[in-house]
Motif scaffolding. Structure first.
Motif, PDB file in Angstrom:
ATOM      1  N   ARG A 160       0.805  -1.357  -0.082  1.00 44.25           N
ATOM      2  CA  ARG A 160       0.026   0.125  -0.088  1.00 44.25           C
ATOM      3  C   ARG A 160       0.831   1.068   0.175  1.00 44.25           C
ATOM      4  O   ARG A 160       0.617   2.348  -0.735  1.00 44.25           O
ATOM      5  CB  ARG A 160      -0.886   0.042   1.079  1.00 44.25           C
ATOM      6  N   ASP A 161       1.837   1.247   0.927  1.00 46.59           N
ATOM      7  CA  ASP A 161       2.731   2.619   0.998  1.00 46.59           C
ATOM      8  C   ASP A 161       3.503   2.704  -0.604  1.00 46.59           C
ATOM      9  O   ASP A 161       3.756   3.726  -0.784  1.00 46.59           O
ATOM     10  CB  ASP A 161       3.685   2.211   1.860  1.00 46.59           C
ATOM     11  N   THR A 162       4.127   1.361  -1.025  1.00 47.42           N
ATOM     12  CA  THR A 162       4.830   1.438  -2.096  1.00 47.42           C
ATOM     13  C   THR A 162       3.769   2.221  -3.219  1.00 47.42           C
ATOM     14  O   THR A 162       4.348   3.174  -4.217  1.00 47.42           O
ATOM     15  CB  THR A 162       5.383   0.089  -2.600  1.00 47.42           C
ATOM     16  N   PRO A 192       0.700   3.777 -12.600  1.00 47.69           N
ATOM     17  CA  PRO A 192       0.856   3.892 -11.061  1.00 47.69           C
ATOM     18  C   PRO A 192      -0.670   4.206 -10.799  1.00 47.69           C
ATOM     19  O   PRO A 192      -0.943   3.983  -9.701  1.00 47.69           O
ATOM     20  CB  PRO A 192       1.617   4.933 -10.949  1.00 47.69           C
ATOM     21  N   VAL A 193      -1.454   4.800 -11.414  1.00 48.50           N
ATOM     22  CA  VAL A 193      -2.727   5.260 -11.036  1.00 48.50           C
ATOM     23  C   VAL A 193      -3.496   4.045 -11.212  1.00 48.50           C
ATOM     24  O   VAL A 193      -4.340   3.571 -10.262  1.00 48.50           O
ATOM     25  CB  VAL A 193      -3.353   6.301 -11.719  1.00 48.50           C
ATOM     26  N   TYR A 194      -3.506   3.098 -12.316  1.00 47.70           N
ATOM     27  CA  TYR A 194      -4.343   1.895 -12.313  1.00 47.70           C
ATOM     28  C   TYR A 194      -3.957   0.916 -11.254  1.00 47.70           C
ATOM     29  O   TYR A 194      -4.609   0.251 -10.620  1.00 47.70           O
ATOM     30  CB  TYR A 194      -4.141   1.465 -13.592  1.00 47.70           C
ATOM     31  N   ARG A 195      -2.786   0.680 -11.132  1.00 44.63           N
ATOM     32  CA  ARG A 195      -2.204  -0.130 -10.028  1.00 44.63           C
ATOM     33  C   ARG A 195      -2.586   0.248  -8.785  1.00 44.63           C
ATOM     34  O   ARG A 195      -3.005  -0.738  -7.855  1.00 44.63           O
ATOM     35  CB  ARG A 195      -0.458  -0.259 -10.244  1.00 44.63           C
ATOM     36  N   CYS A 196      -2.364   1.508  -8.318  1.00 45.66           N
ATOM     37  CA  CYS A 196      -2.872   1.960  -6.826  1.00 45.66           C
ATOM     38  C   CYS A 196      -4.334   1.677  -6.756  1.00 45.66           C
ATOM     39  O   CYS A 196      -4.587   1.468  -5.717  1.00 45.66           O
ATOM     40  CB  CYS A 196      -2.322   3.454  -6.803  1.00 45.66           C
ATOM     41  N   TYR A 211      -5.819  -0.687  -3.813  1.00 46.78           N
ATOM     42  CA  TYR A 211      -6.669  -0.125  -2.887  1.00 46.78           C
ATOM     43  C   TYR A 211      -7.825  -0.714  -3.032  1.00 46.78           C
ATOM     44  O   TYR A 211      -8.977  -0.847  -1.925  1.00 46.78           O
ATOM     45  CB  TYR A 211      -6.674   1.327  -2.775  1.00 46.78           C
ATOM     46  N   THR A 212      -8.526  -1.201  -3.936  1.00 45.69           N
ATOM     47  CA  THR A 212      -9.734  -1.719  -4.065  1.00 45.69           C
ATOM     48  C   THR A 212      -9.609  -3.186  -3.541  1.00 45.69           C
ATOM     49  O   THR A 212     -10.530  -3.700  -2.912  1.00 45.69           O
ATOM     50  CB  THR A 212      -9.946  -1.921  -5.772  1.00 45.69           C
ATOM     51  N   VAL A 213      -8.390  -3.800  -3.718  1.00 42.20           N
ATOM     52  CA  VAL A 213      -8.149  -5.235  -3.279  1.00 42.20           C
ATOM     53  C   VAL A 213      -8.313  -5.101  -1.720  1.00 42.20           C
ATOM     54  O   VAL A 213      -8.510  -5.810  -0.924  1.00 42.20           O
ATOM     55  CB  VAL A 213      -7.064  -5.912  -3.560  1.00 42.20           C
ATOM     56  N   LEU A 216      -9.992  -0.119   0.292  1.00 43.94           N
ATOM     57  CA  LEU A 216      -9.764   0.985   0.429  1.00 43.94           C
ATOM     58  C   LEU A 216     -10.191   1.873  -0.647  1.00 43.94           C
ATOM     59  O   LEU A 216      -9.361   3.128  -0.701  1.00 43.94           O
ATOM     60  CB  LEU A 216      -8.336   1.250   1.373  1.00 43.94           C
ATOM     61  N   ARG A 217     -10.815   1.556  -1.730  1.00 42.48           N
ATOM     62  CA  ARG A 217     -11.127   2.333  -2.697  1.00 42.48           C
ATOM     63  C   ARG A 217     -11.756   3.770  -2.505  1.00 42.48           C
ATOM     64  O   ARG A 217     -11.244   4.579  -3.109  1.00 42.48           O
ATOM     65  CB  ARG A 217     -12.236   1.678  -3.789  1.00 42.48           C
ATOM     66  N   ASP A 218     -12.472   3.897  -1.280  1.00 47.25           N
ATOM     67  CA  ASP A 218     -12.999   5.163  -1.189  1.00 47.25           C
ATOM     68  C   ASP A 218     -11.636   6.139  -0.434  1.00 47.25           C
ATOM     69  O   ASP A 218     -11.867   7.345  -0.928  1.00 47.25           O
ATOM     70  CB  ASP A 218     -14.194   5.132  -0.096  1.00 47.25           C
ATOM     71  N   VAL A 219     -11.118   5.650  -0.009  1.00 43.69           N
ATOM     72  CA  VAL A 219      -9.939   6.299   0.601  1.00 43.69           C
ATOM     73  C   VAL A 219      -8.909   6.841  -0.162  1.00 43.69           C
ATOM     74  O   VAL A 219      -8.533   8.035  -0.333  1.00 43.69           O
ATOM     75  CB  VAL A 219      -9.123   5.411   1.728  1.00 43.69           C
TER      76      VAL A 219
END
Length: 738
Positions: free
Chosen positions: A146-148, A218-222, A226-228, A231-234
Motif C-alpha cells: 500500500r505504501d509503495t 501507477p494510477v491503475y495499479r494503486c 486499494y480496491t483489493v 480502501l477504494r474510497d480512501v
C-alpha cells in the motif's frame, strides 16, 4: 505357663494322631508322586526340546515381523508426510511466487497472491512455525504494498504536475495542425470560417495522442491495490483532493504573465495538460473520477481563468500581443472543446477583450493620427508625373474629371494627411477584422463589430486629433483653410469606406440592421471647428493690428485737404487682402462668413476704441481721423475681397460706425433728434447712449482745452449747444426707457 504347656502337649498329640491316621495316604501319595516325577522329567525334557526347536524356528519369523512392523510404520509416516506436504507445498510455492512478484514490483498480483495465501493455503497447511511466520508477515507485506503504491502515485502526481505543460502543448499543437489542415482542405476565406462546423463536432481523435506522453499505470495499479485492500474510497478521496490542490496551483497565473505571450501560452498549456489527464482518467478508471467531479473542476477552472485573464489582459497596451493572446485563447478553447468541456464563457471573455482591444487600437491610432497631422505641411500635394498621380489616387478614392484633364505638373487639392488618414482608417478596419476571425461569429456580427469600432475611431479618436490640430497655437489661417479642404474630401470618401467594409465582411451595405458610419458628421464637426477657428484666428490677427492703433484723441480738426488712413489700418487691409486670396479654395459660404466676421470685428473694435472708459476726452479732430480709417475699411469692403456678396452687403458691417461718425463730423444733430425712431431716419443705427457717451467726452475736451472759452462767443455758443444736445439726448433716453 504350665497350662499353656499342657495345652501345647494336647495339640501335639492331636496332630500326631491325625498324622498317624493319614500317614498311609501320605505314603501312597508320595509313592505316586515319585512315579510321576520321572514322567515329569521326560515331559520337561520334551518341552524344553520343543521350545528350543520352536525358538530356533521362530527367530526368522520374529525378524521378518519386526521388519514388517518397521515398514508399516515408515509407510504410515510417508503417507502422513505426503499428506502434510500436499498442503504445505502450495503455501511455499505461493510464498515463493509472492517474493518474485514483490521483487518485480508487481504489487497488484502480489496482493491477489497474499489474499489466496491467507484465506486458502495457510488454513490448510496447519499450525507450523513457518506458517505462523508467514501469517505474521502478511499484514506487513500489505502495508508495504500500500505504501509503495501510494509512493508511486505521489511520484505520478508530481510527474504530471511537472509535465502538464508539455502534455498541453502537444494537445494544442495537434489541434492547431488539424485546424490548418481543415482550412486547407475546405479552402475557405477567413471570413467564411464561421460557417465551418465548430471544433466540438470535429474528429476528437486528433487529440488522443497527448495522453500517450504519460504512463498512467501507477494510477491503475494503486486503484487496484486499494480496491483489493477495501480502501477504494480512501484512494478516491486522496486522489481527488490532491488533484484539486494541483488544479489550484495550475490555475494560479504568474505575476508577470501579461508581459509576454509565452507566459500566457505556458499558463494555457498547463491547464490543457491538467484536463487532458483528468479526461483520460475519467474514461479509463471506471469511477476513480466521475463526470460531476470533472465538471466541478472545470467550473472552478473557468472562473479562475476568466478572472486571471480579465486581470492580466487589462495591463496590456500592445494590440499585437492582444491579438496573439486572442488566437491563443481560441486554440485553447478549441482544444478543450474537443475533450467535451464547455467553453462558451471563454468566447464571451474574448468578446470582452474585443472591447479592450478596440480601446488599445484607438490609443495606438490616436498617436498615429497625431503624428500624421503633426508631420503634414498643410499644402496641396504637387504631382509631376502620371505615376505619382496614380500613387495618390490608389491610396485615396478621388474622382475629379477636371483635375485629370489638367496637364502635369498639377496639384491635388488636399494635403498629405488625407491619403495617410484614409489608409490608416483601412488599416484599423483590417486590425479589427483580424480579431474577429475564428470567434465563430456570423458575417453580420463581424460587420457590426467593425462598423461600431470604426465609428468610435471616427467620432472620438480622429475627431479629437482634428480638434487638436485645429486648436494648436501655431496653426495659421492657411493651415486652417487646408484642414477644411481636407475634411471635405475625407467626408466625401466615407461611402467608399462603407463599401470597403462590406467587401471584406461579405455583408451588403443596405442590410436592414447594418450600422452606418458616422464619418460624415465627424468631418463636418471638424470642418465647422476649423471654420470657427478661422474666424477666431482672423479676429485675433485683427486685434494684433488694432493694438498698434495710436490715435491722438486730442488732435485738432484738419486745416484742409483729405486725411489719410492710419498706417496700422493700411497694413491690416493689406493682410486681409492677402488672406482672403488664400480663401479661394474654400467653400464660398465659409469665405463670405470669414470676410463678414472680419469686417464686423473691425467695426466693433473701432467702436470699442471710441467707447473705451480709459479714453475720457475725444476731439473732433480724432473723429475725423477715425472717419478716414473707416472710409479705408469701406473701400476694402466695396472692392469685394471675397466673391459672392450681393451689392453693398459687406458695407453693412460698418454702417453703425459710419452713421455715428457722419453724425459727429457733420454735426447733424437736428436731423437726428427730429427723425429719431422713424423708419426713414438717416441715423437709424446710431444708439443714443453711445452718442451721449461721445458727447460727454467731447464736452470734457472743450472744458479743459478752452480755458478762455468764456471770453469767446463762438466757443461759448458751442459749449451751450453741446449741453443742450446732451440734455435732449438724456430726455430721449428717458422717454425710450419709459
Amino acid at each position: 505357663m504350665e497350662k499353656l504347656d499342657a495345652r501345647i502337649r494336647n495339640h501335639d498329640r492331636d496332630i500326631e494322631r491325625m498324622c498317624n491316621h493319614h500317614f498311609q495316604g501320605f505314603v501312597d501319595s508320595i509313592t505316586e508322586l515319585l512315579k510321576v516325577r520321572g514322567e515329569a522329567q521326560k515331559l520337561k525334557s520334551q518341552v524344553t526340546e520343543t521350545n528350543q526347536r520352536l525358538q530356533n524356528d521362530g527367530k526368522e519369523l520374529i525378524t521378518s515381523m519386526e521388519e514388517l512392523k518397521k515398514c508399516r510404520v515408515q509407510q504410515r509416516n510417508i503417507a502422513n508426510t505426503i499428506d502434510k506436504l500436499t498442503h504445505c507445498l502450495p503455501v511455499l510455492e505461493m510464498y515463493s511466487r509472492l517474493q518474485e512478484q514483490m521483487s518485480a514490483k508487481r504489487y497488484y498480483p502480489a496482493l491477489c497472491t497474499l489474499e489466496q495465501l491467507e484465506q486458502t493455503c495457510l488454513p490448510r497447511a496447519g499450525q507450523y512455525r513457518f506458517c505462523s511466520i508467514m501469517a505474521e508477515n502478511i499484514p506487513k507485506l500489505r502495508t508495504h504494498i500500500r505504501d509503495t503504491a501510494m509512493s508511486q502515485l505521489r511520484d505520478f502526481l508530481e510527474s504530471i504536475r511537472k509535465h502538464s505543460d508539455k502534455i498541453g502543448q502537444t494537445a494544442v499543437k495537434q489541434v492547431h495542425n488539424h485546424t490548418n489542415r481543415s482550412r486547407q482542405r475546405v479552402c475557405v476565406s477567413p471570413m467564411s470560417l464561421n460557417n465551418v462546423r465548430s471544433f466540438a463536432e470535429m474528429d476528437v481523435h486528433i487529440v488522443s495522442g497527448a495522453q500517450e506522453l504519460v504512463d498512467f499505470s501507477p494510477v491503475y495499479r494503486c486503484l487496484h491495490i486499494y480496491t483489493v485492500l477495501g480502501l477504494r474510497d480512501v484512494f478516491e478521496n486522496y486522489y481527488r483532493k490532491q488533484r484539486r490542490k494541483q488544479a489550484r496551483l495550475v490555475l494560479q497565473p504568474h505575476s508577470n504573465m501579461h508581459e509576454t505571450l509565452e507566459g500566457y501560452r505556458r499558463y494555457f498549456n498547463q491547464i490543457v495538460g491538467f484536463f487532458v489527464v483528468e479526461d483520460h482518467v475519467l474514461h479509463t478508471t471506471r469511477g476513480l473520477v466521475n463526470r460531476a467531479y470533472v465538471e466541478e473542476l472545470w467550473e472552478l477552472a473557468l472562473s479562475k481563468i476568466v478572472a486571471a485573464l480579465r486581470t492580466h489582459s487589462s495591463y496590456c497596451d500592445d494590440p499585437n500581443l492582444v491579438l496573439d493572446l486572442k488566437n491563443l485563447m481560441v486554440l485553447f478553447a478549441d482544444t478543450l472543446q474537443g475533450y467535451g468541456f464547455p467553453v462558451s464563457q471563454l468566447f464571451d471573455m474574448l468578446l470582452e477583450m474585443r472591447e479592450q482591444y478596440g480601446e488599445i487600437l484607438l490609443k495606438r491610432w490616436n498617436i498615429t493620427f497625431r503624428q500624421v497631422l503633426d508631420q503634414d505641411n498643410y499644402s496641396p500635394i504637387p504631382v509631376s508625373t502620371e505615376e505619382e498621380y496614380r500613387h495618390y489616387t490608389s491610396q485615396f478614392p478621388m474622382q475629379d474629371p477636371e483635375l485629370e484633364k489638367l496637364p502635369f505638373p498639377k496639384k491635388l487639392p488636399f494635403s498629405e494627411f488625407v491619403p495617410k488618414v484614409y489608409c490608416q482608417l483601412k488599416e484599423f478596419i483590417y486590425a479589427c477584422l483580424k480579431y474577429s476571425e475564428d470567434l465563430h461569429l456570423s458575417s453580420t456580427e463581424v460587420d457590426d463589430m467593425i462598423r461600431k469600432s470604426t465609428n468610435l475611431l471616427l467620432t472620438r479618436t480622429l475627431s479629437n486629433c482634428l480638434q487638436y490640430a485645429i486648436k494648436k497655437k501655431n496653426v495659421g489661417l492657411a493651415e486652417l483653410v487646408q484642414v477644411i479642404i481636407n475634411t471635405t474630401h475625407l467626408e466625401q470618401s466615407c461611402h467608399f469606406l462603407e463599401e470597403f467594409i462590406s467587401n471584406i465582411t461579405n455583408v451588403p451595405p443596405d442590410t436592414v440592421n447594418a450600422t452606418k458610419l458616422y464619418g460624415t458628421s465627424t468631418f463636418k464637426d471638424a470642418r465647422h471647428a476649423a471654420e470657427a477657428e478661422i474666424y477666431t484666428n482672423l479676429n485675433t490677427k485683427i486685434d494684433q493690428f488694432l493694438q498698434l492703433a495710436d490715435y491722438d484723441w486730442m488732435a485738432s480738426p484738419p486745416a484742409g485737404g483729405t486725411l489719410s488712413a492710419s498706417d496700422y489700418l493700411i497694413d491690416l487691409i493689406a493682410f486681409l487682402n492677402s488672406t482672403f486670396s488664400v480663401f479661394t479654395n474654400l467653400p464660398g459660404k465659409v469665405a463670405q462668413t470669414a470676410c463678414m466676421s472680419a469686417c464686423k470685428h473691425i467695426s466693433t473694435s473701432l467702436m470699442e476704441l471710441l467707447l473705451n472708459p480709459e479714453v475720457r476726452q475725444i476731439s473732433i479732430g480724432a473723429l475725423h481721423q477715425l472717419n478716414a480709417d473707416v472710409k479705408e475699411c469701406e473701400s476694402f469692403a466695396r472692392a469685394g475681397p471675397v466673391a459672392g456678396f450681393q451689392g453693398d452687403t459687406l458695407l453693412l458691417a460698418f454702417s453703425d460706425l459710419r452713421q455715428l461718425l457722419d453724425l459727429f463730423t457733420q454735426w447733424d444733430w437736428s436731423t437726428y433728434l427730429v427723425d429719431y425712431g422713424k423708419p426713414t431716419c438717416k441715423y437709424l443705427r446710431v444708439n443714443p447712449h453711445i452718442s451721449l457717451a461721445l458727447l460727454e467726452k467731447m464736452k470734457e475736451t472743450s472744458r479743459k482745452n478752452n480755458v478762455f472759452a468764456q471770453f469767446r462767443k463762438t466757443d461759448r455758443d458751442r459749449q451751450k449747444l453741446i449741453d443742450t444736445i446732451i440734455k435732449q439726448l438724456r430726455n430721449l433716453i428717458t422717454q425710450q426707457q419709459a
